[in-house]
Design a protein around this motif. Sequence first.
Motif, PDB file in Angstrom:
ATOM      1  N   GLU A  42       0.868  -1.186   0.000  1.00  0.00           N
ATOM      2  CA  GLU A  42       0.000   0.000   0.000  1.00  0.00           C
ATOM      3  C   GLU A  42       0.899   1.228   0.000  1.00  0.00           C
ATOM      4  OE1 GLU A  42      -3.843   1.883   0.201  1.00  0.00           O
ATOM      5  OE2 GLU A  42      -2.979   0.034  -0.554  1.00  0.00           O
TER       6      GLU A  42
ATOM      7  N   PHE B 248      -5.693  -2.113   1.892  1.00  0.00           N
ATOM      8  CA  PHE B 248      -7.032  -2.028   2.486  1.00  0.00           C
ATOM      9  C   PHE B 248      -7.280  -0.602   2.924  1.00  0.00           C
ATOM     10  CE2 PHE B 248      -9.468  -1.859   6.466  1.00  0.00           C
ATOM     11  CZ  PHE B 248     -10.683  -2.372   6.031  1.00  0.00           C
TER      12      PHE B 248
ATOM     13  N   VAL C 221      -8.263   2.638  -2.039  1.00  0.00           N
ATOM     14  CA  VAL C 221      -7.048   1.831  -1.865  1.00  0.00           C
ATOM     15  C   VAL C 221      -5.975   2.322  -2.817  1.00  0.00           C
ATOM     16  CG1 VAL C 221      -6.092  -0.479  -2.087  1.00  0.00           C
ATOM     17  CG2 VAL C 221      -8.353  -0.156  -1.073  1.00  0.00           C
TER      18      VAL C 221
ATOM     19  N   ARG D 245     -17.798  -0.703   1.437  1.00  0.00           N
ATOM     20  CA  ARG D 245     -16.995  -1.667   2.157  1.00  0.00           C
ATOM     21  C   ARG D 245     -17.850  -2.307   3.242  1.00  0.00           C
ATOM     22  NH1 ARG D 245     -12.133  -4.230   1.420  1.00  0.00           N
ATOM     23  NH2 ARG D 245     -11.059  -2.284   0.913  1.00  0.00           N
TER      24      ARG D 245
ATOM     25  N   VAL E 233     -10.540  -9.827   4.164  1.00  0.00           N
ATOM     26  CA  VAL E 233     -10.661  -8.728   3.195  1.00  0.00           C
ATOM     27  C   VAL E 233      -9.871  -9.085   1.941  1.00  0.00           C
ATOM     28  CG1 VAL E 233     -10.965  -6.977   4.979  1.00  0.00           C
ATOM     29  CG2 VAL E 233      -8.678  -7.490   4.141  1.00  0.00           C
ATOM     30  N   TYR E 234     -10.298  -8.510   0.835  1.00  0.00           N
ATOM     31  CA  TYR E 234      -9.540  -8.635  -0.404  1.00  0.00           C
ATOM     32  C   TYR E 234     -10.008  -7.525  -1.327  1.00  0.00           C
ATOM     33  CZ  TYR E 234     -13.212 -10.272  -3.567  1.00  0.00           C
ATOM     34  OH  TYR E 234     -14.310 -10.337  -4.380  1.00  0.00           O
ATOM     35  N   HIS E 235      -9.180  -7.259  -2.349  1.00  0.00           N
ATOM     36  CA  HIS E 235      -9.509  -6.209  -3.308  1.00  0.00           C
ATOM     37  C   HIS E 235      -9.957  -6.860  -4.619  1.00  0.00           C
ATOM     38  CE1 HIS E 235      -9.351  -2.097  -4.883  1.00  0.00           C
ATOM     39  NE2 HIS E 235      -8.971  -2.664  -6.019  1.00  0.00           N
TER      40      HIS E 235
ATOM     41  N   THR F 191      -4.963  -9.523  -1.467  1.00  0.00           N
ATOM     42  CA  THR F 191      -5.196  -9.388  -0.021  1.00  0.00           C
ATOM     43  C   THR F 191      -3.883  -9.095   0.690  1.00  0.00           C
ATOM     44  OG1 THR F 191      -6.108 -10.481   1.937  1.00  0.00           O
ATOM     45  CG2 THR F 191      -4.918 -11.857   0.361  1.00  0.00           C
TER      46      THR F 191
END
Length: 816
Positions: free
Chosen positions: A433, A469, A477, A507, A549-551, A594
């Motif tokens: 990130e 995240f 993100v 979200r 969580v995941y994108h 993730t």
Amino acid sequence: MLPFAFGSFQAAPQQPESLATEATTHVEETFRLLNAPPLWVTILVVLPLTALFAYWSYSGLTRLERPTRIALSCLRWLAILVCLVLLFQPAFETTTYRKTRHQVHVLIDDSASMQRKDRYPDEEQRDALTRLVPGDIGARTRQELVAAILERDDGLLKGLEETHDVRLFRLQRKPVPIRSLAQMTSRGNRTALGDALDLHLASTGNQNLEGVILISDGRNNAGLDPVEVAESYGMRGLPIYTIGVGDPEPPRNAWIVGPPGPKEALREEEVGFDVTLRAEGLAGKNARVELFGSRDGGPFQPLAVQQGELPKDGESQRLRVFHAFREAGDWTLRFELAPQDNESQLDDNQDVRFLRVNDERIRVLYAQDLPTWEYRYIVRGLKRVDPSIQVQAYLADASPRFVQEHSPELEPLQALPRTEKELLQYHVILLGEFPPERIANTEEGIRNWLELLVKFVEFGGGIGFLAGFHPDGFSQVAMPEAYRNTPLQDLLPVVLEDPVWMMAQKREPLPPFRPVLDNPLQPNEILMLQRDPALNRRLWEEGLPGFEVYHPVQRAKPGATVLLRHPFDENAYGKRPIAVVAPYPRGNTFFLATDETFRWRDPYGEIYQDAFWRNVVRYLAQGRLQRRNDLLELSVDKLTIETGDKVRVQLRMLDAELQPAVNNEQPVYLRNQQNDVEKRVLRAVPGEPGSYQASFTMTEAGAYSFLVFANDNPADTVLAREDVLVKVPDQEMSQSSQDRATLERIAEASQSADGAGKYVFLADAGALIEDFRSHKAYESREDTHTRPVWDSLWSLLALLSILGVEWLLRKRARLV
């Protein structure tokens, strides 16, 4: 008037100059009266009339004494006979006769399966062959046995050549005439007996062909049905005698196929080699695979052993062999499968591969904005999991006085590397990130750095993207959303989801999920967290904790490989990808949707998270590790080819000043699995400065390496290497035994009315001599010419002599 022969004699026959001559000739010379009446007219009419005329000529001269009258009458009769003979046109007729031997065509299978070596477990068959060919039968190929048995002094070929014109042909897809068995190659990539027999039959024409002998293992795997073609031979009256080569018993064979990779490894790195086992008639037997290694051409040493079980017929079993190499160098690896009791073939129980082990350390740059849990555990894991990995981390949010995390061998980073030279010191870059504004203060600075990342990957580097995240939604993100429409988007192995859709998503907490393997039977090396494939699959399906969580991304790009997918979240393209890899074009890229692999620590600690990220780093570093020298690039167009195929080798070369090389040619070296090195030459490519290429035909099966050495000296450092695996086609090696049934059916289908045509085992090939011995050569008149006698001087002198003697006697008798 008909010709009349009085006698003849024969000249000595003319022998052929070589066995390739199909006929011998001999000459007969006969004295003939070309214009004579029939023999009965001559005897019953001509001779009595001439005798009476001669007697009448002198019978009235009573004053002459009786002996004188008789003598004169005889001379008159003899003169008349000579005149008649001359009128009958006497001549010598010379006739040349050709004795033609029948042809026998011997067609010999020249496919790659004739390279096999059979042990002949059946004692009777083995003893029969050993009597003809002393020594170890199992050490000879099928082709060598055929040559040794057929070319014996009392063998089939010598025996047939005494009475027949023997023609040899080697068979791949079509029959090719040869002069001797030394011209056999055993390199055909398929066995097309039906096609070869059909083409041979079409080419025989009106030849005096008596029969065909087919020598083969009978394993027809392409083209026409040979039995149907053999029926056409039968209709032409041409029998086919088949000689079976190879073990005719049901197959009992196991063989090993070496691993597809890796080609590079680091010293003290534990490397896993996936070998494939196949078997016929040995299902369930214990399989013992041993790994032997030779470093830089030295002696082979045992390295590792792995046990397994042989699969059923038609199936394969993968076995993984592990070893950590303590010494750097170019290794030749030999994988050996221990032989089974009564196994029919042993020549396929080993396979060879090449591996380069080097002392190089993988340098990793990990850039992150904030120290998340994922960041902390990944950095700590990379620092301890493998001594060959060195990591430098960069936290953009850290204060200037903060000492960035790093491996003990490296210095901490003071700033983000910003030049091409600084970036090329790394093998792998991991971007978590990490917002673009952390890269530089200006748009130009951000774009320049991202373009450097693209060059880094094009040069062979690897880059991994770790999705982040943000509690405010997917669109907030930084990785990967902040890199839309930037040079970095081209590097991503996934297609990002529609931004309008992303902004509309809220979200919301989703139930935890466990990602599923996209290819559970053959997972990518990154996903191999357990040595045993079955345990590894069970770990992913039942053992590892899930993610929360995941994108979401839309799909994988063309050419990319999906490793993990979401178990239930899907779109029009299917289940959404979680982990994806892709080449670009010399380097590798990786995307993980993730940042929660740290959850695997409960209850397993660091075992599986460390192993996962170690595998990711090793995968991404391959391009840089394989690129030994930045001034040249060696490549081949095919990594695996079949015997007889060509491989194109290309070399791009720069000089010390990074300008294209200008030589007209460049040497490369070909190394075989016996570590023998042979020089080959690449020619300059017109219009492409610094580029060289050539194509080479690979005729022998095995593992080969194309090498470029420093100073063009094979004893010097290896600057570049590309491996090529040359295989005998699977269809040639998949069935190891002789197909006796097919050979018998071919012989039976071609049988003629007298029962000619049959099958025999190779050891009994000499018995076929008697089947052909009764067929003798036939004669034909080749040429006839006459040599006249009646119009010669000697004929006239003979007549004048007789008349002269008669005149002298008449004068003495005072008749003139």
